[in-house]
Design a protein around this motif. Structure first.
Motif, PDB file in Angstrom:
ATOM      1  N   TYR A 177       0.828  -1.199   0.000  1.00  0.00           N
ATOM      2  CA  TYR A 177       0.000   0.000   0.000  1.00  0.00           C
ATOM      3  C   TYR A 177       0.868   1.258   0.000  1.00  0.00           C
ATOM      4  O   TYR A 177       2.066   1.203   0.295  1.00  0.00           O
ATOM      5  CB  TYR A 177      -0.912   0.000   1.239  1.00  0.00           C
ATOM      6  CG  TYR A 177      -2.145  -0.859   1.076  1.00  0.00           C
ATOM      7  CD1 TYR A 177      -2.043  -2.245   1.044  1.00  0.00           C
ATOM      8  CD2 TYR A 177      -3.408  -0.287   0.940  1.00  0.00           C
ATOM      9  CE1 TYR A 177      -3.177  -3.038   0.868  1.00  0.00           C
ATOM     10  CE2 TYR A 177      -4.540  -1.069   0.779  1.00  0.00           C
ATOM     11  CZ  TYR A 177      -4.420  -2.439   0.745  1.00  0.00           C
ATOM     12  OH  TYR A 177      -5.526  -3.219   0.572  1.00  0.00           O
ATOM     13  N   SER A 178       0.198   2.385  -0.273  1.00  0.00           N
ATOM     14  CA  SER A 178       0.905   3.667  -0.275  1.00  0.00           C
ATOM     15  C   SER A 178       1.506   3.983   1.086  1.00  0.00           C
ATOM     16  O   SER A 178       2.501   4.705   1.181  1.00  0.00           O
ATOM     17  CB  SER A 178      -0.054   4.789  -0.700  1.00  0.00           C
ATOM     18  OG  SER A 178      -1.257   4.703   0.045  1.00  0.00           O
ATOM     19  N   THR A 179       0.911   3.458   2.135  1.00  0.00           N
ATOM     20  CA  THR A 179       1.537   3.477   3.465  1.00  0.00           C
ATOM     21  C   THR A 179       0.856   2.391   4.290  1.00  0.00           C
ATOM     22  O   THR A 179      -0.040   1.709   3.800  1.00  0.00           O
ATOM     23  CB  THR A 179       1.440   4.855   4.145  1.00  0.00           C
ATOM     24  OG1 THR A 179       2.302   4.862   5.295  1.00  0.00           O
ATOM     25  CG2 THR A 179       0.027   5.181   4.591  1.00  0.00           C
ATOM     26  N   ASP A 180       1.287   2.214   5.529  1.00  0.00           N
ATOM     27  CA  ASP A 180       0.723   1.146   6.347  1.00  0.00           C
ATOM     28  C   ASP A 180      -0.791   1.325   6.497  1.00  0.00           C
ATOM     29  O   ASP A 180      -1.241   2.303   7.104  1.00  0.00           O
ATOM     30  CB  ASP A 180       1.394   1.177   7.728  1.00  0.00           C
ATOM     31  CG  ASP A 180       1.054  -0.062   8.547  1.00  0.00           C
ATOM     32  OD1 ASP A 180       0.077  -0.750   8.205  1.00  0.00           O
ATOM     33  OD2 ASP A 180       1.782  -0.321   9.523  1.00  0.00           O
ATOM     34  N   PRO A 181      -1.584   0.395   5.947  1.00  0.00           N
ATOM     35  CA  PRO A 181      -3.045   0.542   6.035  1.00  0.00           C
ATOM     36  C   PRO A 181      -3.572   0.495   7.473  1.00  0.00           C
ATOM     37  O   PRO A 181      -4.705   0.892   7.728  1.00  0.00           O
ATOM     38  CB  PRO A 181      -3.582  -0.642   5.214  1.00  0.00           C
ATOM     39  CG  PRO A 181      -2.450  -1.579   5.029  1.00  0.00           C
ATOM     40  CD  PRO A 181      -1.182  -0.805   5.185  1.00  0.00           C
ATOM     41  N   ARG A 182      -2.733   0.067   8.399  1.00  0.00           N
ATOM     42  CA  ARG A 182      -3.165   0.101   9.804  1.00  0.00           C
ATOM     43  C   ARG A 182      -3.158   1.527  10.336  1.00  0.00           C
ATOM     44  O   ARG A 182      -3.841   1.837  11.306  1.00  0.00           O
ATOM     45  CB  ARG A 182      -2.217  -0.739  10.680  1.00  0.00           C
ATOM     46  CG  ARG A 182      -2.499  -2.215  10.566  1.00  0.00           C
ATOM     47  CD  ARG A 182      -1.704  -2.984  11.598  1.00  0.00           C
ATOM     48  NE  ARG A 182      -1.133  -4.172  10.984  1.00  0.00           N
ATOM     49  CZ  ARG A 182      -0.379  -5.052  11.609  1.00  0.00           C
ATOM     50  NH1 ARG A 182      -0.063  -4.869  12.865  1.00  0.00           N
ATOM     51  NH2 ARG A 182       0.080  -6.103  10.978  1.00  0.00           N
ATOM     52  N   GLY A 252       5.188   5.994  -1.922  1.00  0.00           N
ATOM     53  CA  GLY A 252       4.860   5.406  -0.629  1.00  0.00           C
ATOM     54  C   GLY A 252       5.498   6.146   0.527  1.00  0.00           C
ATOM     55  O   GLY A 252       6.466   6.892   0.354  1.00  0.00           O
ATOM     56  N   ILE A 253       4.924   5.940   1.707  1.00  0.00           N
ATOM     57  CA  ILE A 253       5.427   6.559   2.937  1.00  0.00           C
ATOM     58  C   ILE A 253       5.752   5.441   3.926  1.00  0.00           C
ATOM     59  O   ILE A 253       4.918   4.569   4.157  1.00  0.00           O
ATOM     60  CB  ILE A 253       4.373   7.502   3.556  1.00  0.00           C
ATOM     61  CG1 ILE A 253       3.950   8.569   2.528  1.00  0.00           C
ATOM     62  CG2 ILE A 253       4.895   8.151   4.829  1.00  0.00           C
ATOM     63  CD1 ILE A 253       2.746   9.384   2.954  1.00  0.00           C
ATOM     64  N   ALA A 254       6.957   5.470   4.465  1.00  0.00           N
ATOM     65  CA  ALA A 254       7.378   4.437   5.409  1.00  0.00           C
ATOM     66  C   ALA A 254       7.675   5.081   6.764  1.00  0.00           C
ATOM     67  O   ALA A 254       7.902   6.289   6.850  1.00  0.00           O
ATOM     68  CB  ALA A 254       8.627   3.735   4.889  1.00  0.00           C
ATOM     69  N   SER A 341       9.621   8.500   6.226  1.00  0.00           N
ATOM     70  CA  SER A 341      10.262   8.669   4.920  1.00  0.00           C
ATOM     71  C   SER A 341       9.236   8.685   3.811  1.00  0.00           C
ATOM     72  O   SER A 341       8.243   7.954   3.856  1.00  0.00           O
ATOM     73  CB  SER A 341      11.221   7.507   4.654  1.00  0.00           C
ATOM     74  OG  SER A 341      12.109   7.319   5.726  1.00  0.00           O
ATOM     75  N   ILE A 342       9.508   9.518   2.805  1.00  0.00           N
ATOM     76  CA  ILE A 342       8.715   9.469   1.580  1.00  0.00           C
ATOM     77  C   ILE A 342       9.613   8.906   0.481  1.00  0.00           C
ATOM     78  O   ILE A 342      10.803   9.209   0.418  1.00  0.00           O
ATOM     79  CB  ILE A 342       8.154  10.856   1.190  1.00  0.00           C
ATOM     80  CG1 ILE A 342       9.283  11.894   1.095  1.00  0.00           C
ATOM     81  CG2 ILE A 342       7.109  11.324   2.190  1.00  0.00           C
ATOM     82  CD1 ILE A 342       8.816  13.236   0.560  1.00  0.00           C
ATOM     83  N   VAL A 343       9.043   8.045  -0.357  1.00  0.00           N
ATOM     84  CA  VAL A 343       9.812   7.361  -1.394  1.00  0.00           C
ATOM     85  C   VAL A 343       9.090   7.508  -2.720  1.00  0.00           C
ATOM     86  O   VAL A 343       7.869   7.352  -2.790  1.00  0.00           O
ATOM     87  CB  VAL A 343       9.956   5.857  -1.055  1.00  0.00           C
ATOM     88  CG1 VAL A 343      10.579   5.090  -2.226  1.00  0.00           C
ATOM     89  CG2 VAL A 343      10.776   5.661   0.211  1.00  0.00           C
ATOM     90  N   GLY A 344       9.830   7.804  -3.780  1.00  0.00           N
ATOM     91  CA  GLY A 344       9.203   7.863  -5.094  1.00  0.00           C
ATOM     92  C   GLY A 344      10.212   8.092  -6.200  1.00  0.00           C
ATOM     93  O   GLY A 344      11.058   8.984  -6.090  1.00  0.00           O
ATOM     94  N   ALA A 345      10.122   7.276  -7.245  1.00  0.00           N
ATOM     95  CA  ALA A 345      11.038   7.433  -8.376  1.00  0.00           C
ATOM     96  C   ALA A 345      10.797   8.772  -9.063  1.00  0.00           C
ATOM     97  O   ALA A 345      11.698   9.330  -9.687  1.00  0.00           O
ATOM     98  CB  ALA A 345      10.859   6.281  -9.357  1.00  0.00           C
ATOM     99  N   GLY A 346       9.579   9.306  -8.928  1.00  0.00           N
ATOM    100  CA  GLY A 346       9.232  10.564  -9.586  1.00  0.00           C
ATOM    101  C   GLY A 346       9.891  11.786  -8.964  1.00  0.00           C
ATOM    102  O   GLY A 346       9.860  12.889  -9.509  1.00  0.00           O
ATOM    103  N   MET A 347      10.523  11.591  -7.790  1.00  0.00           N
ATOM    104  CA  MET A 347      11.123  12.716  -7.069  1.00  0.00           C
ATOM    105  C   MET A 347      12.284  13.359  -7.782  1.00  0.00           C
ATOM    106  O   MET A 347      12.509  14.567  -7.669  1.00  0.00           O
ATOM    107  CB  MET A 347      11.689  12.183  -5.747  1.00  0.00           C
ATOM    108  CG  MET A 347      10.894  12.526  -4.569  1.00  0.00           C
ATOM    109  SD  MET A 347      11.765  11.794  -3.181  1.00  0.00           S
ATOM    110  CE  MET A 347      10.372  11.164  -2.328  1.00  0.00           C
ATOM    111  N   VAL A 348      13.041  12.536  -8.514  1.00  0.00           N
ATOM    112  CA  VAL A 348      14.259  13.000  -9.168  1.00  0.00           C
ATOM    113  C   VAL A 348      13.998  14.269  -9.968  1.00  0.00           C
ATOM    114  O   VAL A 348      14.779  15.212  -9.943  1.00  0.00           O
ATOM    115  CB  VAL A 348      14.808  11.896 -10.118  1.00  0.00           C
ATOM    116  CG1 VAL A 348      16.157  12.290 -10.657  1.00  0.00           C
ATOM    117  CG2 VAL A 348      14.858  10.566  -9.395  1.00  0.00           C
TER     118      VAL A 348
END
Ligand code: ADP
Ligand code: ASP
Ligand code: MG
Length: 401
Positions: A177-182, A252-254, A341-348
């Motif tokens: 998921y985009s982040t922890d669904p919990r 996604g956000i971790a 943390s935020i993660v994304g290939a689009g960030m570059v």
């Protein structure tokens, strides 16, 4: 040929074990050979550790591996019995029987070799093969474990070694998921995600896949799917190049609660200080994550770094041990922190992503203590008490709701 991995909650009790057995039988009915990797039932591993702590407050690493590996050994025998009850031929193998050789390190060993002859022979005999996750053996015959959550790695590494068509990770959520669904109820299931993004997310605390499992998938190119053991929904495919959605910069956000900050204050500002301090920590097998050097005054510098919570006391000991060689004023540590943390290939290709993150966090009234960035991620260490609000706000800000 499929490798199917079922995590702890998927084999939490005998009824769930039966459900897994049926699921595997269905796969066989579709005409596939099956290798099944399982974790310990439910919270068995945690429970074993808690019991051991009643007997010894600094748990000896070798005996802890000996103890923890029993959890998976129960699961493989039980699952094999449940599958045989369905009239299928099945055989269970421990990690060492399945040929997993590791480096001689307890608690978080790397796999150095896999000799899957026994597994392949049993498959040729038409059997469903069940393998214990998370465990291996050294060249010297010592039992080791692969690190918490390591059954994923057993599954992907084995899938690569036996050239399986795919490795399916069955868990208690429908996919990645985009982040922890919990934490975020409106988190989105990702149809696909790239190896690189998944690797970052896993390293940054996303529990759904063990980081080394993603490394194996990336290097071997074995197709990897994360899906639910409780339904038949399409899962998430982890692959080389995932399609970038229009306008999506963050995938996604971790978060990682397993962080402590160590500060070494008033260090003599001379060449070799960093090499000395962090060399000693590395020697003690302590992973250091973010390192920051703050201001220098009167020839003295302040450093801080993050380590895993469990390592904090040892890290302090190591640094205390360095005081004669590398003089400093004091060493302190801080807990109740979390790394978001935020993660994304689009960030570059999108400047300003980090600035936006700092802005969102500050609007929650939360101080940022440390920052670390790469091409595809930004991490902030913050105080732990407002974690859910921060993640929720970031999820909204980056159009993930
Ligand atoms: P298993 O026992 O099957 O190995 P884990 O507990 O290790 O399962 O991993 C699954 C859990 O990971 C989920 O229950 C979920 O709470 C958590 N999780 C954290 N972040 C994510 C995410 N981005 N997507 C999916 N699950 C996540
Ligand atoms: N049972 C081990 C753990 O709890 C390995 C795993 O579940 O992947 O960490
Ligand atoms: Mg897991």
């Amino acid at each position: 040929l499929f490798v199917m991995k079922f995590g702890g909650s998927s084999v939490g009790d005998t009824e769930r074990m039966q459900r897994v057995a049926k699921r595997v039988a269905e796969k066989q009915d579709e005409g596939h050979k099956c290798v099944v990797v399982v974790s310990a039932m439910g919270d068995t591993t945690d429970d074993l550790i808690d019991q051991a702590k009643l007997l010894n407050n600094k748990l000896p690493a070798r005996e802890l591996d000996m103890l923890m590996t029993t959890g998976e050994q129960i699961s493989i025998a039980m699952l094999s019995m449940a599958i045989q009850q369905l009239g299928r031929e099945a055989v269970s193998y421990t990690g060492w029987q399945a040929g997993f050789v590791t480096e001689p390190v307890h608690g978080k060993a790397r796999i150095t070799d896999i000799n899957p002859e026994k597994v392949l022979r049993s498959l040729d005999e038409g059997k469903i093969v069940i393998v214990a996750g998370f465990q291996g053996i050294t060249a010297d015959g010592e039992i080791t474990t692969l690190g918490r959550g390591g059954s994923d790695t057993t599954a992907v590494a084995l899938a690569a070694a036996i050239k399986a068509d795919a490795c399916e990770i069955y868990t208690d959520v429908d996919g990645v998921y985009s982040t922890d669904p919990r934490i975020v109820k409106v988190a989105r299931k990702l149809k696909e995600i790239s190896y690189d993004e998944m690797l970052e997310l896993a390293h940054l605390g996303t529990a759904v896949l063990h980081p080394r499992a993603v490394e194996y998938a990336k290097h071997s190119k074995v197709p990897l799917v994360v899906r639910s053991s409780f339904n038949y929904n399409e899962g998430t495919v982890v692959k080389e190049e995932a399609a970038l959605e229009q306008g999506v910069v963050v995938s996604g956000i971790a978060y990682d609660k397993n962080v402590a900050r160590i500060s070494i204050l008033g260090v003599e500002d001379i060449p070799g200080v960093l090499a000395g301090m962090f060399g000693a920590l590395a020697q003690a097998q302590i992973d250091v994550d973010i390192i920051v050097q703050s201001g220098i005054s009167n020839g003295k510098a302040d450093f801080s770094c993050t380590v895993a919570l469990d390592d904090r006391e040892r890290a302090i000991e190591v640094i205390n041990g360095m005081k004669l060689v590398l003089p400093y004023r004091e060493v302190t540590f801080e807990e109740n922190l979390v790394k978001v943390s935020i993660v994304g290939a689009g960030m570059v290709s999108h400047p300003g992503v980090a600035a936006q993150m700092f802005d969102v966090i500050s609007k929650q009234g939360v101080n940022i203590k440390m920052v670390s960035t790469s091409e595809i991620k930004v991490s902030c260490v913050i105080e732990g008490n407002k974690l859910n609000e921060v993640i929720q706000a970031l999820h909204t800000a980056y159009n993930l709701d």
